[in-house]
Design an enzyme around this catalytic site. Sequence first.
Site, PDB file in Angstrom:
ATOM      1  N   THR A  36       0.835  -1.210   0.000  1.00 10.27           N
ATOM      2  CA  THR A  36       0.000   0.000   0.000  1.00 10.27           C
ATOM      3  C   THR A  36       0.868   1.257   0.000  1.00 10.27           C
ATOM      4  O   THR A  36       0.404   2.323  -0.384  1.00 10.27           O
ATOM      5  CB  THR A  36      -0.910   0.006   1.236  1.00 10.27           C
ATOM      6  OG1 THR A  36      -0.132  -0.431   2.363  1.00 10.27           O
ATOM      7  CG2 THR A  36      -2.097  -0.919   1.070  1.00 10.27           C
ATOM      8  N   GLY A 121      12.548 -10.496   4.826  1.00 14.33           N
ATOM      9  CA  GLY A 121      11.391  -9.592   4.793  1.00 14.33           C
ATOM     10  C   GLY A 121      11.351  -8.705   6.019  1.00 14.33           C
ATOM     11  O   GLY A 121      10.291  -8.200   6.395  1.00 14.33           O
ATOM     12  N   LEU A 122      12.500  -8.511   6.684  1.00 16.71           N
ATOM     13  CA  LEU A 122      12.531  -7.682   7.892  1.00 16.71           C
ATOM     14  C   LEU A 122      13.344  -6.403   7.657  1.00 16.71           C
ATOM     15  O   LEU A 122      13.790  -5.758   8.603  1.00 16.71           O
ATOM     16  CB  LEU A 122      13.112  -8.485   9.065  1.00 16.71           C
ATOM     17  CG  LEU A 122      12.283  -9.715   9.455  1.00 16.71           C
ATOM     18  CD1 LEU A 122      13.013 -10.558  10.505  1.00 16.71           C
ATOM     19  CD2 LEU A 122      10.911  -9.313   9.997  1.00 16.71           C
ATOM     20  N   SER A 124      16.368  -5.584   6.358  1.00 14.39           N
ATOM     21  CA  SER A 124      17.771  -5.408   6.719  1.00 14.39           C
ATOM     22  C   SER A 124      18.366  -4.248   5.923  1.00 14.39           C
ATOM     23  O   SER A 124      19.231  -3.521   6.423  1.00 14.39           O
ATOM     24  CB  SER A 124      18.546  -6.696   6.454  1.00 14.39           C
ATOM     25  OG  SER A 124      18.366  -7.101   5.119  1.00 14.39           O
ATOM     26  N   SER A 125      17.896  -4.047   4.709  1.00 12.40           N
ATOM     27  CA  SER A 125      18.480  -2.971   3.895  1.00 12.40           C
ATOM     28  C   SER A 125      18.108  -1.599   4.448  1.00 12.40           C
ATOM     29  O   SER A 125      18.960  -0.708   4.541  1.00 12.40           O
ATOM     30  CB  SER A 125      18.080  -3.114   2.423  1.00 12.40           C
ATOM     31  OG  SER A 125      16.693  -3.200   2.288  1.00 12.40           O
ATOM     32  N   GLU A 157      17.866   3.281  -2.016  1.00 11.56           N
ATOM     33  CA  GLU A 157      17.293   1.982  -2.422  1.00 11.56           C
ATOM     34  C   GLU A 157      16.792   2.034  -3.873  1.00 11.56           C
ATOM     35  O   GLU A 157      17.052   1.138  -4.665  1.00 11.56           O
ATOM     36  CB  GLU A 157      16.129   1.681  -1.465  1.00 11.56           C
ATOM     37  CG  GLU A 157      15.482   0.351  -1.639  1.00 11.56           C
ATOM     38  CD  GLU A 157      16.137  -0.741  -0.807  1.00 11.56           C
ATOM     39  OE1 GLU A 157      16.635  -0.471   0.300  1.00 11.56           O
ATOM     40  OE2 GLU A 157      16.142  -1.875  -1.301  1.00 11.56           O
ATOM     41  N   ASP A 169       9.608   1.071   4.841  1.00  7.47           N
ATOM     42  CA  ASP A 169      10.669   0.442   5.639  1.00  7.47           C
ATOM     43  C   ASP A 169      11.568   1.483   6.294  1.00  7.47           C
ATOM     44  O   ASP A 169      11.903   1.388   7.477  1.00  7.47           O
ATOM     45  CB  ASP A 169      11.515  -0.484   4.764  1.00  7.47           C
ATOM     46  CG  ASP A 169      10.669  -1.543   4.083  1.00  7.47           C
ATOM     47  OD1 ASP A 169       9.519  -1.741   4.503  1.00  7.47           O
ATOM     48  OD2 ASP A 169      11.163  -2.165   3.138  1.00  7.47           O
ATOM     49  N   TYR A 221       8.179  -7.665  -7.671  1.00  9.36           N
ATOM     50  CA  TYR A 221       7.772  -6.452  -6.957  1.00  9.36           C
ATOM     51  C   TYR A 221       7.399  -5.361  -7.962  1.00  9.36           C
ATOM     52  O   TYR A 221       6.366  -4.720  -7.870  1.00  9.36           O
ATOM     53  CB  TYR A 221       8.919  -5.992  -6.060  1.00  9.36           C
ATOM     54  CG  TYR A 221       8.556  -4.851  -5.128  1.00  9.36           C
ATOM     55  CD1 TYR A 221       8.137  -5.093  -3.829  1.00  9.36           C
ATOM     56  CD2 TYR A 221       8.639  -3.528  -5.557  1.00  9.36           C
ATOM     57  CE1 TYR A 221       7.808  -4.050  -2.972  1.00  9.36           C
ATOM     58  CE2 TYR A 221       8.315  -2.479  -4.713  1.00  9.36           C
ATOM     59  CZ  TYR A 221       7.912  -2.752  -3.411  1.00  9.36           C
ATOM     60  OH  TYR A 221       7.587  -1.715  -2.576  1.00  9.36           O
TER      61      TYR A 221
END
Length: 379
Positions: A36, A121-122, A124-125, A157, A169, A221
């Site tokens: 979203t 999916g946490l 890290s980047s 990113e 993120d 994606y």
Amino acid sequence: MILAEQTATGFEKQFGYKPTGVWSAPGRANLIGEHTDYNNGFVLPFGIDKRTYAAVAKRNDKTIRVATSFSSELIEIELQEAKPEDLDWALYPLGVAWVMRQGLGSGFDLYLNSDVPVGAGLSSSAAVECCVALAINDLWELGHSGQDLALIGQRAENEVVGAPTGIMDQTASMLARADAAVLIDCRSLETEVIELGFGAKDLVVAVIDTQVSHRHSDGGYKSRRDSCELGASTMGVTSLRELTAADLPRAKSLMDDVTYRRVRHIITENDRVLETVEALKSAALEKLGVLFADSHVSMRDDFEISIPELDLAVETAVRTGAIASRMTGGGFGGAAIALIASSKLLELQEAVARAFERADFGPARVFAVSASAGARREL
Ligand code: GLA
């Protein structure tokens, strides 16, 4: 604090002198609101108690050197050089330096350390981007706000790493609060801290990391993002945020089935985020069960970003007594989350191990995370 100190020591071993400071930023788990963010919608992430640390010191020349605890490589470039390319992990810190290059009068030495799992999916980047952005901001006294630094991380990113991701993120990693999630309105970038109160109810958020890793610079994606843009332009709006459930019949009549289902996921997911916030504010946690279940089904069937391992993780969590469970993050791998009584964590670990073995999947890792503070200076 231990990792922060180890990071300072790592810096000293690598570069032969002490860093000026150590900064850290957390990974994030998203409670609800998937894909979203780049549709200007709502998301509800929280910072996790796994962080990335950057020990940094300014240099007197224009050289930037970056090193890390997980690779023996030392990468060296000159400030103001062309956009960094093909540098693997070093693209994240150097991407941030590149975006912030105008504010940097000199180069720096940087050493990274992290306990955020990579590819789970946490985010890290985002954790790397945010601790590096904050370190540069502090050392050069640039005066950027947390939200500005999140946007800088997102540019690194998008423009350097090449993943066309949204703002969730980095905003979560910068602005997270202990024991709370952050509701982000990705249109206005306004945020609201939403208390979670899970601990008082003896609940934990378990992460079920399928260990199927993903990269958002690959095709899936971006193709979801393209479908959303097609859906919005077909409906004559700038973003899917402008639409509500009342627009779905018209959307159905105008679009091919795949685009329609992508649009339906975004519209219904935005509503679920706001309903989750209401449920948290009124401490009606039982309502999260249906909201998370609907969110997962929508990602599996309409947005098609789940994988069998994630479906099994969610199914197993619910069977083991989780109040609510869904996949989290961008999908195509990564992790699911489950809100579950802390006394059942062990049972969940065992149930997931059994279920994954029976299905002939690789082993998953199950661990609890708690909501933690955003990017900060440690030392
Ligand atoms: C990734 C991206 C975010 C967001 C999520 C899906 O984590 O980095 O911007 O789009 O996927 O919600």
